[in-house]
Design a protein around this motif. Structure first.
Motif, PDB file in Angstrom:
ATOM      1  N   ASN A  29       0.808  -1.209   0.000  1.00 51.43           N
ATOM      2  CA  ASN A  29       0.000   0.000   0.000  1.00 51.43           C
ATOM      3  C   ASN A  29       0.847   1.267   0.000  1.00 51.43           C
ATOM      4  OD1 ASN A  29      -2.885  -0.852  -0.094  1.00 51.43           O
ATOM      5  ND2 ASN A  29      -2.087  -2.189   1.510  1.00 51.43           N
ATOM      6  N   PHE A  30       2.076   1.210   0.491  1.00 49.84           N
ATOM      7  CA  PHE A  30       3.019   2.318   0.268  1.00 49.84           C
ATOM      8  C   PHE A  30       3.400   2.363  -1.207  1.00 49.84           C
ATOM      9  CE2 PHE A  30       4.069   2.774   4.856  1.00 49.84           C
ATOM     10  CZ  PHE A  30       4.083   4.163   4.923  1.00 49.84           C
ATOM     11  N   PHE A  35      -0.739   4.642   1.241  1.00 45.50           N
ATOM     12  CA  PHE A  35      -0.316   4.940   2.608  1.00 45.50           C
ATOM     13  C   PHE A  35       0.730   6.049   2.599  1.00 45.50           C
ATOM     14  CE2 PHE A  35      -1.178   0.440   4.530  1.00 45.50           C
ATOM     15  CZ  PHE A  35      -2.533   0.597   4.288  1.00 45.50           C
ATOM     16  N   LEU A  36       0.560   7.007   3.507  1.00 42.25           N
ATOM     17  CA  LEU A  36       1.525   8.094   3.696  1.00 42.25           C
ATOM     18  C   LEU A  36       2.359   7.882   4.941  1.00 42.25           C
ATOM     19  CD1 LEU A  36      -0.762  11.171   2.996  1.00 42.25           C
ATOM     20  CD2 LEU A  36       1.002  10.236   1.503  1.00 42.25           C
ATOM     21  N   LEU A  37       1.784   7.242   5.943  1.00 41.24           N
ATOM     22  CA  LEU A  37       2.448   7.071   7.232  1.00 41.24           C
ATOM     23  C   LEU A  37       1.864   5.851   7.913  1.00 41.24           C
ATOM     24  CD1 LEU A  37       3.189   9.724   9.866  1.00 41.24           C
ATOM     25  CD2 LEU A  37       1.735   7.831  10.515  1.00 41.24           C
ATOM     26  N   ILE A  62      -9.188  -2.728   1.437  1.00 42.59           N
ATOM     27  CA  ILE A  62      -7.752  -2.859   1.710  1.00 42.59           C
ATOM     28  C   ILE A  62      -7.516  -3.201   3.178  1.00 42.59           C
ATOM     29  CG2 ILE A  62      -5.621  -1.496   1.922  1.00 42.59           C
ATOM     30  CD1 ILE A  62      -6.440  -0.188  -0.766  1.00 42.59           C
ATOM     31  N   VAL A  63      -8.191  -2.494   4.060  1.00 39.79           N
ATOM     32  CA  VAL A  63      -8.021  -2.740   5.496  1.00 39.79           C
ATOM     33  C   VAL A  63      -8.459  -4.163   5.837  1.00 39.79           C
ATOM     34  CG1 VAL A  63      -8.867  -2.089   7.786  1.00 39.79           C
ATOM     35  CG2 VAL A  63      -8.124  -0.315   6.179  1.00 39.79           C
ATOM     36  N   ASN A  64      -9.557  -4.615   5.283  1.00 43.68           N
ATOM     37  CA  ASN A  64     -10.029  -5.973   5.564  1.00 43.68           C
ATOM     38  C   ASN A  64      -9.090  -7.039   5.022  1.00 43.68           C
ATOM     39  OD1 ASN A  64     -12.268  -5.133   7.023  1.00 43.68           O
ATOM     40  ND2 ASN A  64     -13.554  -5.009   5.204  1.00 43.68           N
ATOM     41  N   PHE A  68      -3.696  -8.976   9.876  1.00 43.05           N
ATOM     42  CA  PHE A  68      -3.993  -8.653  11.271  1.00 43.05           C
ATOM     43  C   PHE A  68      -5.488  -8.435  11.473  1.00 43.05           C
ATOM     44  CE2 PHE A  68       0.065  -6.857  13.472  1.00 43.05           C
ATOM     45  CZ  PHE A  68       0.740  -8.036  13.215  1.00 43.05           C
ATOM     46  N   VAL A  69      -6.154  -7.845  10.500  1.00 37.13           N
ATOM     47  CA  VAL A  69      -7.593  -7.611  10.599  1.00 37.13           C
ATOM     48  C   VAL A  69      -8.355  -8.914  10.354  1.00 37.13           C
ATOM     49  CG1 VAL A  69      -9.562  -6.387   9.597  1.00 37.13           C
ATOM     50  CG2 VAL A  69      -7.412  -5.171   9.986  1.00 37.13           C
TER      51      VAL A  69
END
Length: 95
Positions: A29-30, A35-37, A62-64, A68-69
């Motif tokens: 995602n970077f 993702f920025l940070l 993306i988060v799902n 870890f999620v």
């Protein structure tokens, strides 16, 4: 722009098992410019992400996909922020 809070759940002890997949998820995602940070929520409460250039629905997917999620190591909360004023170094967030 979004702030994602990834707070450890009762399954925190499984984090080591999924760390490689979680780190690959962060790198992808970077690399994709989303993702920025990424950083820790102190003291040892989980992690956080600042994301941009994406819709809420896309970010939820993306988060799902984070191991870890999906493996309940963390619970995720997505907060949408609409920047109104920024330091000039962050002007790209307000556009």
């Amino acid at each position: 722009m979004f702030i994602v809070l990834l707070k450890f759940s009762d399954n925190k002890s499984s984090a080591k098992e999924y760390m490689d997949g979680h780190n690959a998820w962060i790198k992808k995602n970077f690399d994709d410019g989303i993702f920025l940070l990424v950083g820790s929520i102190e003291p040892g409460q989980g992690g956080s992400v600042i994301a941009h250039n994406i819709s809420l629905q896309e970010l939820e997917q993306i988060v799902n996909a984070d191991p870890f999620v999906s493996e309940n190591v963390v619970t995720a909360e997505i907060i949408e922020v609409s920047p109104k004023k920024t330091d000039e170094r962050l002007n790209f967030l307000a556009n």
